[in-house]
Enzyme design. Structure first.
Site, PDB file in Angstrom:
ATOM      1  N   SER A  22       0.838  -1.208   0.000  1.00  0.00           N
ATOM      2  CA  SER A  22       0.000   0.000   0.000  1.00  0.00           C
ATOM      3  C   SER A  22       0.871   1.256   0.000  1.00  0.00           C
ATOM      4  CB  SER A  22      -0.944   0.010   1.208  1.00  0.00           C
ATOM      5  OG  SER A  22      -0.231  -0.157   2.411  1.00  0.00           O
ATOM      6  N   ASN A 109      -2.470  -2.941  12.807  1.00  0.00           N
ATOM      7  CA  ASN A 109      -3.919  -2.770  12.652  1.00  0.00           C
ATOM      8  C   ASN A 109      -4.433  -1.539  13.386  1.00  0.00           C
ATOM      9  OD1 ASN A 109      -3.679  -5.100  11.258  1.00  0.00           O
ATOM     10  ND2 ASN A 109      -4.719  -6.410  12.759  1.00  0.00           N
ATOM     11  N   THR A 154     -40.273  24.506 -12.292  1.00  0.00           N
ATOM     12  CA  THR A 154     -40.517  23.125 -11.861  1.00  0.00           C
ATOM     13  C   THR A 154     -40.602  22.340 -13.160  1.00  0.00           C
ATOM     14  OG1 THR A 154     -42.914  23.321 -11.925  1.00  0.00           O
ATOM     15  CG2 THR A 154     -41.860  23.855  -9.822  1.00  0.00           C
ATOM     16  N   HIS A 155     -40.123  21.108 -13.154  1.00  0.00           N
ATOM     17  CA  HIS A 155     -40.066  20.291 -14.383  1.00  0.00           C
ATOM     18  C   HIS A 155     -39.269  20.998 -15.472  1.00  0.00           C
ATOM     19  CE1 HIS A 155     -43.495  18.072 -12.568  1.00  0.00           C
ATOM     20  NE2 HIS A 155     -43.910  19.296 -12.245  1.00  0.00           N
ATOM     21  N   SER A 276     -12.913  25.524 -27.778  1.00  0.00           N
ATOM     22  CA  SER A 276     -12.991  24.307 -28.575  1.00  0.00           C
ATOM     23  C   SER A 276     -11.840  24.286 -29.565  1.00  0.00           C
ATOM     24  CB  SER A 276     -14.325  24.275 -29.326  1.00  0.00           C
ATOM     25  OG  SER A 276     -14.221  23.488 -30.498  1.00  0.00           O
ATOM     26  N   LYS A 282     -16.588  29.002 -29.651  1.00  0.00           N
ATOM     27  CA  LYS A 282     -17.089  28.383 -28.422  1.00  0.00           C
ATOM     28  C   LYS A 282     -16.424  28.877 -27.150  1.00  0.00           C
ATOM     29  CE  LYS A 282     -19.003  24.533 -28.389  1.00  0.00           C
ATOM     30  NZ  LYS A 282     -20.300  24.084 -27.959  1.00  0.00           N
ATOM     31  N   ASN A 284     -16.894  27.287 -23.389  1.00  0.00           N
ATOM     32  CA  ASN A 284     -17.608  26.170 -22.761  1.00  0.00           C
ATOM     33  C   ASN A 284     -17.508  26.186 -21.232  1.00  0.00           C
ATOM     34  OD1 ASN A 284     -18.356  25.113 -25.268  1.00  0.00           O
ATOM     35  ND2 ASN A 284     -16.405  24.025 -25.458  1.00  0.00           N
ATOM     36  N   GLU A 289     -19.230  21.348 -15.811  1.00  0.00           N
ATOM     37  CA  GLU A 289     -19.457  19.984 -16.290  1.00  0.00           C
ATOM     38  C   GLU A 289     -18.608  18.980 -15.525  1.00  0.00           C
ATOM     39  OE1 GLU A 289     -20.470  20.329 -20.961  1.00  0.00           O
ATOM     40  OE2 GLU A 289     -18.576  21.189 -20.356  1.00  0.00           O
ATOM     41  N   TYR A 316      -9.659  -7.313  11.762  1.00  0.00           N
ATOM     42  CA  TYR A 316      -8.995  -6.779  10.568  1.00  0.00           C
ATOM     43  C   TYR A 316      -8.929  -7.823   9.461  1.00  0.00           C
ATOM     44  CZ  TYR A 316      -5.540  -4.754   7.448  1.00  0.00           C
ATOM     45  OH  TYR A 316      -4.916  -4.255   6.338  1.00  0.00           O
ATOM     46  N   GLN A 321      -7.402  -2.551   3.564  1.00  0.00           N
ATOM     47  CA  GLN A 321      -6.372  -1.678   3.008  1.00  0.00           C
ATOM     48  C   GLN A 321      -6.930  -0.886   1.816  1.00  0.00           C
ATOM     49  OE1 GLN A 321      -2.164  -3.003   2.751  1.00  0.00           O
ATOM     50  NE2 GLN A 321      -2.502  -3.009   0.545  1.00  0.00           N
TER      51      GLN A 321
HETATM   52  N1  ARG Z   1      -1.030  -1.528   4.980  1.00  0.00           N
HETATM   53  C1  ARG Z   1      -2.007  -2.149   5.824  1.00  0.00           C
HETATM   54  C2  ARG Z   1      -3.343  -1.391   5.664  1.00  0.00           C
HETATM   55  O1  ARG Z   1      -3.320  -0.338   5.202  1.00  0.00           O
HETATM   56  C3  ARG Z   1      -1.582  -2.145   7.223  1.00  0.00           C
HETATM   57  C4  ARG Z   1      -2.203  -3.192   8.058  1.00  0.00           C
HETATM   58  C5  ARG Z   1      -1.665  -4.527   7.781  1.00  0.00           C
HETATM   59  N2  ARG Z   1      -2.034  -5.432   8.792  1.00  0.00           N
HETATM   60  C6  ARG Z   1      -1.957  -6.761   8.632  1.00  0.00           C
HETATM   61  N3  ARG Z   1      -2.372  -7.474   9.624  1.00  0.00           N
HETATM   62  N4  ARG Z   1      -1.484  -7.283   7.535  1.00  0.00           N
HETATM   63  O2  ARG Z   1      -4.387  -1.895   5.996  1.00  0.00           O
END
Ligand code: ARG
Length: 461
Positions: A22, A109, A154-155, A276, A282, A284, A289, A316, A321
């Site tokens: 991560s 965790n 309305t509408h 454009s 144009k 825009n 949007e 957990y 993640q």
């Molecule tokens: N990178 C993990 C997350 O964001 C950290 C927790 C990982 N914990 C584990 N028991 N593998 O959730």
């Protein structure tokens, strides 16, 4: 570095390392992670699990790591699973075995979710400020441009005349609810999970209240299983963001319509419009949007996290993640939408003449004529019928309501007097709607006054 090599004999496959990491996205949490670690070290020293010296050296090393990260010279390794691992590895490289003591009475965790809560507290407070900024623009525009009479719909069919200020203030009060939602959200984020360990709490005599205080949380989460497996706070934020953007998407849609030559009610400032590549004429409304579109993207993020969490057993699971990318994207998207929308609205030019003129089409004061007859004693049901006939008459002759003479009105009912000619004027229609919450100039001023009070910004500031 791995935090869990002991029971393994084989190396992790490169693909798995990449797949499970991560780090590419949670490095955004480096500052929070370092603060959490620093406080954890102080807490461990307080209960005698680290010496004062050890805690100090950890604090100092964390500071250095932070500096390296901010300078962009921190060396991440492919095997760093996440930001928590990277920082612990660097700490051990700097301090040796003492660095490894920081993991006492803590799991990734409870650490990861503490980081995330700290981050989201800060971002939610920022979001509230941005909402207030946009509210302020709305108030200013309502004060300076709000007296213009425009069609209300309305509408998407012309319905009754309203003041531009009334329309603008409708959005102010939508944003007021958004702000309140984010304030509630902030309260639910503001609880400390740290100290819950992996799931069951810890055997060490830790001081969670101390950690909560040091990190600025208002209290600790009561149940360790809940603490590590809860992502409600992130879902809350994303739900609030979805509703807030839903509001902006409605305004965006109106601005896109109002910019069209068919409406011609507003003109985007050149600094907030785009051109454009092929059609030289144009200009825009791409900003509006895109805000409209990004709303869909944020709904997607909310749906994604709700679906990730659905059916997950306690406590957990690595599934969780997946909370981060969608949350970060939601924060970034909402932030940029609020900023750019404020700028667009601040610089927008209202075409007052066009708005006002178009209130003469579409029989917009027909309800006023029916109210007039009802006021003279005719049952509203019958008045509705009479005015329906008047509209039919006008349609047949290609007339507007305001083209009708008193004599013509009198053909439809003997109750009409001279004053009907005044009643059918769009501005008069607006002025006569003077009860609380209505669109008269006095009532819109009241709304603005209330709004200023709510923002804590008295007039003239
Ligand atoms: N990178 C993990 C997350 O964001 C950290 C927790 C990982 N914990 C584990 N028991 N593998 O959730």
């Amino acid at each position: 570095m791995k935090l869990w090599g002991g029971r393994f004999e084989k190396r992790t496959d490169k693909l798995v390392e990449e797949f499970t990491s991560s780090l590419p996205f949670d490095r955004r949490l480096y500052d929070e992670d370092i603060r959490v670690s620093d406080v954890h070290a102080m807490m461990l020293a307080r209960i005698g699990l680290l010496t004062e010296e050890e805690a100090k050296s950890i604090g100092k090393a964390l500071k250095d790591i932070k500096k390296d990260m901010e300078k962009g010279i921190f060396k991440f390794e492919d095997s760093d699973e996440d930001i928590h691992t990277a920082i612990e590895r660097a700490l051990i490289e700097k301090l040796g075995p003492v660095g490894g003591k920081l993991r006492t009475a803590r799991s990734r965790n409870d650490q990861a979710v503490t980081d995330l809560r700290l981050y989201l507290k800060k971002e939610t407070a920022e979001t509230i400020k941005l909402i207030e900024g946009l509210q302020e623009v709305l108030i200013k525009r309502a004060e300076n441009d709000g007296e213009t009479v425009m069609p209300g719909y309305t509408h998407l069919q012309k319905a009754q005349p309203i003041l531009l200020g009334h329309h603008l203030m409708a959005y102010f009060f939508m944003l007021k609810r958004d702000k309140e939602r984010f304030e509630d959200c902030l309260e639910s984020i503001d609880r400390l999970p740290l100290g819950s360990g992996a799931l069951a709490g810890t055997t060490f005599e830790i001081d969670r209240a101390y950690a909560a205080k040091k990190l600025g949380f208002s209290g600790v989460i009561e149940n360790s299983l809940d603490a590590v497996s809860d992502r409600d706070f992130a879902i809350d934020f994303m739900a609030c963001a979805s509703i807030c953007l839903m509001h902006l998407s409605r305004f965006s849609e109106e601005l896109v319509l109002w910019c069209s030559s068919e409406f011609g009610f507003v003109e985007m400032d050149e600094s907030y419009a785009t051109g454009s590549s092929i059609m030289p004429q144009k200009k825009n409304p791409d900003v509006a949007e895109l805000v409209r579109a990004k709303t869909g993207r944020v709904y997607g993020n909310l749906t994604a996290l709700l679906t990730v969490m659905k059916g997950l057993p306690l406590a957990y699971n690595r599934d969780m993640q997946e909370d981060k990318e969608v949350l970060f994207d939601t924060v970034d998207t909402l932030t940029s939408c609020l900023k750019v929308f404020s700028g667009m609205l601040r610089t927008l030019r209202f075409n007052h003449g066009k708005m006002y003129d178009s209130t003469y089409d579409g029989f917009m004061t027909a309800t006023d004529v029916a109210d007039y007859l009802a006021d003279k004693g005719m049952p509203f049901k019958d008045a509705h019928e009479v005015v329906g006939n008047i509209v039919k008459h006008c349609l047949g002759k290609g007339m507007r309501l305001t083209d009708m003479s008193l004599a013509e009105f009198s053909d439809f009912s003997a109750l009409f007097g001279r004053d009907i000619i005044d009643v059918i004027r769009p501005r008069r229609s607006v002025e006569r709607r003077a009860t609380v919450g209505s669109t008269s100039p006095g009532q819109v001023k009241e709304q603005i006054k209330t709004a200023r009070k709510l923002l804590g910004r008295p007039a003239g500031k």
